[in-house]
Design a protein around this motif. Sequence first.
Motif: not given
Length: 831
Positions: A494-504, A767-770, A773-776
């Motif tokens: 939930l956290l990593g997915g929203n960061v990726q889709t909403l922010v990154c 935030l996104c690459d480092m 990405d590994p979080w997701n």
Amino acid sequence: MTRAPGLLATLLGLGLGLGLSPPGAGAADCGSFSSAQRLAFAPAARVHWLAPRVRPPGALNPLYRTVRRFLSVVQLNPFPAELVKTLLNEPASVKVDEVVRYEAGYVVCAVIAGLYLLAVPIAGLCFCCCRRRCGGRVKTENKATACERGTLMAFLLLTTLVLLTGVVCAFVTNQHMHEQMGPSVEAVPEILLSLRGLVSDVPRELQAVAQQFSLPQKQVLEELDGVGRNIGSTIHTQLKSTVYEMLASVSSLGQALQVSVDHLQALNSMLVELRKGQQGLEPSVQECRKRLLALLEGPSCQGCTEAQNRARALELGADFHQVSPVDDVLHRLKGVPEANFSSMVQEENSTFNALPLLAALQMADVVKELKKVVAQKPEGLKTLAEEFPGWEAAAHWSQALEEVEQRSRPYLQEVQRYEKHRWIWGYVLCSGVLFVVVCNLLGLNLGIWGLSARENPSHSEAKGEAGARLLLIGVGFSFLIAAPLILLVFATFLLGGNVQTLVCQSWESKELYKFADTPGNLPPSMNLSQLLGLKKNISIFLAYHQCKEGAALWSVLQLNDSYDLEKHLNISQYTAKLQQELQNLKVDMKNLDLLSPAAHRDLEALQSSGLEKIHYSSFLVQIQKPVVNTNMEMLAQELEELARTQDSSVLGQQLQQEAQELKDLYREKVLPQESLVAKLNLTVRALASEAPNLQMETSGVLDKVTYLKGELPTWATSILRNESECFLTREVDYFSQYVAWVREEVTQRIATCQPLSGALDNSRVILCDMMADPWNAFWFCLAWCTFFLIPSIIFAVKTSKHFHPIWKRLSSTGSEETQLFHIPRVTSLKL
């Protein structure tokens, strides 16, 4: 003497009187003050330049791309601009149904996770209740049973390998996430420090630029130290050909004057001596002639006819009483030369050669005033930094960023602490999945081993039993870790997915910048133009691209309207003062006389002496005559021969005596006269050839000296003005270089906003690459393992039945129906 024609030719080549032209008059070149050197200005040091961060390519990149594609399927909705606008401006008016509608994909995943969380534990309870039925033994063994067992083992092995791949990827991504977290967290203060440097460096860089005005100042001051000597050297260089040739002419003319006077004095003395010699020689010659004729005309003289003829011609030839006297000319040249021309020329040469030093001394006071002017700083440069837009707010922004940096450190430490807990729990849960994988692999190996030994009547069923139990242990442990696994997966998802889709995604596609540029999306407190106090609204998207290309704040913030740079770079008043002081430069050449008064009197005396009016032709007429018309030596020899041939001894002795007296007379009186005549010949011819040219040379030198004494100061002043203008042009060029450099630095390089674009890019990379990405990738691999636990449980339970001892064996082992399913033991294990 042959030097006079050469000297005349030199004088004619130089030009006499008004025919002379000033050296370097109207010259376009600037002599020693040619084009200015190129000054090397040091660009302002950018200590906080932010190096770009890039995630190096690695083996996990395909996994990261897969996770991103999965998330793009989960979140199909575009960037919620209206929702974010409402959230930023009116948080209380945000509607839950709009959030749910946007998060529909995540809601579906949450429902799936909830079902999993309910279904798997319930299934585990049911398995515990009906364990004997679900995990019992195979009652009979036939061909269908063997086929089923082989299929179940194959699927269990395949599922286990999938689990193993997923858990290995989960371990790797969990460790990679942990390793990236430390540097990523540490990069946050670095980014804030870079942004603070962007703000604080603007005044510092502007001050550094203004301080580099000392570079042209220093160059001009250094050149001012030698300006007097350089200008004097230029004047010396341009005038030296004229002055040196003039002095050479004077020196040559002085030597010619001395030689001419010496020749004239020698001529006069020789003339007096020749006249005196003639007075003493004439009686002796007449008496000798008389005696010889008396002897030679006597009747007793035999063969004396020819000698008689010679004796009759024995009389004086040249008569120097007939030439004009030179006493009047000598009287006019009395005391000439009064001057020592050689010493005078050396002294004048020394005076002229000292012109550079003399000019430096004469210009010392003016140069001192020029240095005072150059040492001042133009008023505009003094306020270059103070009046720059944002000068007063720079300290406030710098302090605010410093406070943000200080306040962020505790939160960053907390992030690292929570990350450590996450990393530990991730390892624990991954280890649980790995335990299930190990149980499955060991159970399969022991079960297959037990199955292969069933053909031996004396085999033990312990291996197969142990394999079945290991499989059931893995099943039980799967039920235990399923709930923590799905909870961790959903939370991180939930956290990593929203960061990726909403922010990154929106950050990478630049939608965030476009959202910020849209009027009304950001609250007034976040309006960048208002925060910076700019007259125009700036586009964040455009500013980002300009900053990324290395543009300066000047062009990014469009400071042309709020800051008059040219006013601060106007140095016309400064250069006007410099030009005004340069007008006071002067060079005085009054010490250069070229011709001393004594030398001038000598040349005037020579000019009026009448040396060229002497009748040198009358001298040459007498010189061409012999001193005595008869050759006395030949006559004496002839008398001696006659004396030997005479019959009368008395006559012979008399002739012999006359011959000897004739020789003595020739040696004592005639020979000195002949020597004087020979010398007189050389002197007269020298004077005759030199006198006319010498008068022309004297007139030319006097006219030229008079002309040059009036023109040399004018020429020197003209050269001085030309060199002063060249010097001013050269020195102003140094300041122009500085002004052009400052203009370029301020508008193109100073306060480059690269740290801003670099901070944004690095923040996105961090935030996104480092991190994201590994979080997701971690929760993706863990979710992979979590959902593959279900087929693992099913296949493990089903397969374990076949590893237990069967309840009934058929007695006939040869029958096709009762024959055990044969698994190639060695080959299958190897495969």
